[in-house]
Design a protein around this motif. Sequence first.
Motif, short mmCIF file in Angstrom:
data_model
loop_
_atom_site.label_atom_id
_atom_site.label_comp_id
_atom_site.label_asym_id
_atom_site.label_seq_id
_atom_site.Cartn_x
_atom_site.Cartn_y
_atom_site.Cartn_z
N MET B 113 44.86 5.33 69.20
CA MET B 113 44.45 6.20 68.10
C MET B 113 45.60 7.11 67.64
O MET B 113 45.82 7.31 66.45
CB MET B 113 43.25 7.07 68.51
N LEU B 116 48.01 4.96 65.76
CA LEU B 116 47.40 4.51 64.49
C LEU B 116 47.50 5.64 63.45
O LEU B 116 47.83 5.40 62.29
CB LEU B 116 45.94 4.13 64.75
N LYS B 117 47.23 6.87 63.89
CA LYS B 117 47.20 8.00 62.95
C LYS B 117 48.57 8.33 62.37
O LYS B 117 48.65 8.98 61.33
CB LYS B 117 46.61 9.25 63.61
N THR B 118 49.64 7.91 63.05
CA THR B 118 50.97 8.26 62.56
C THR B 118 51.80 7.05 62.13
O THR B 118 52.84 7.22 61.50
CB THR B 118 51.77 9.00 63.66
N ARG B 119 51.35 5.83 62.46
CA ARG B 119 52.19 4.66 62.17
C ARG B 119 51.53 3.56 61.36
O ARG B 119 52.23 2.67 60.87
CB ARG B 119 52.67 4.04 63.49
N ALA B 120 50.21 3.56 61.27
CA ALA B 120 49.56 2.49 60.51
C ALA B 120 49.39 2.96 59.06
O ALA B 120 48.93 4.08 58.81
CB ALA B 120 48.22 2.15 61.14
N PRO B 121 49.79 2.12 58.09
CA PRO B 121 49.81 2.56 56.69
C PRO B 121 48.43 2.60 56.02
O PRO B 121 48.06 1.71 55.27
CB PRO B 121 50.75 1.56 56.02
N PHE B 122 47.70 3.68 56.31
CA PHE B 122 46.43 3.98 55.65
C PHE B 122 46.58 5.35 54.99
O PHE B 122 47.26 6.23 55.52
CB PHE B 122 45.29 4.11 56.67
N TRP B 123 45.90 5.53 53.87
CA TRP B 123 45.89 6.84 53.21
C TRP B 123 44.48 7.15 52.73
O TRP B 123 43.81 6.28 52.17
CB TRP B 123 46.84 6.87 52.01
N ALA B 137 49.12 14.65 55.67
CA ALA B 137 49.33 14.34 57.08
C ALA B 137 49.41 15.65 57.87
O ALA B 137 49.87 16.66 57.34
CB ALA B 137 50.62 13.54 57.25
N ASP B 142 51.33 14.24 64.55
CA ASP B 142 52.67 13.84 65.01
C ASP B 142 52.88 14.29 66.45
O ASP B 142 53.42 13.56 67.27
CB ASP B 142 53.76 14.48 64.12
#
Lengths: 85, 156
Positions: B113, B116-123, B137, B142
């Motif tokens: 998790m 995912l929150k810092t590296r997967a490209p979702f917005w 963000a 981070d």
Amino acid sequence: MKVKILYLASLREQLGKSGEDVEISPATSTVAGLRTLLMARGGAWQTALAQGKVLRVAVNQEMAQPTTRVNPGDEIAFFPPVTGG
Amino acid sequence: MPVRIQTKDFDAGAEIAALRRDNAKVGAVASFIGVCRDANDGDAVTKMTLEHYPGMTERALEKIASEAKHRWDVMDVLVIHRVGELKPTDQIVLVVVAGAHRGEAFAACEFIMDYLKTRAPFWKKEETPQGARWVEARVSDDEAAQRWEPPKSSAA
């Protein structure tokens, strides 16, 4: 050389564009060089891509650094820090 | 397929049952579900739209899942992330980790998790009474991801 550029999320809205194919000179061979080239268009480009703005860049769908090299045919995506989960 | 991006909802119970089915080596299953809230940064949120970068999203999540399996002694990992329009109380993300023991399963689940929150490209773009806005963000995300560096030995 030609590269494919994508603009995602808030950056796409600020630039009014989701992507484009751009012809760049071999001198613009890094992510930082490409960013500078796009900023030179002025207006929204200058503002949205300014050095103070925290942006992420992916080259061929892998997170990249300002020093990452750009090669012909690469897909380069500019986007804001991610906010999933 | 350990990673799925979809617009439709998911059934955590069914996914967990499928992940550990017939595997008598599994002694612990840790899971996390992220849910859409009705408020953020002091404003009411009526709706949210999740955008992603097709192609890179799957690659990024697969990389995170495979790193989790490498760093902790766990057997199976599943990540489901929804995209598109969501409203408060809707489920957003599911992470399931199955392993022999809880310590490794909990840690791997939290790691997935945080990354995912810092590296997967979702917005996320949220609708508020003041209009639509992109979610910013958070520095705390981070910091949470940095806890896992440098890589921990998988020999724990």
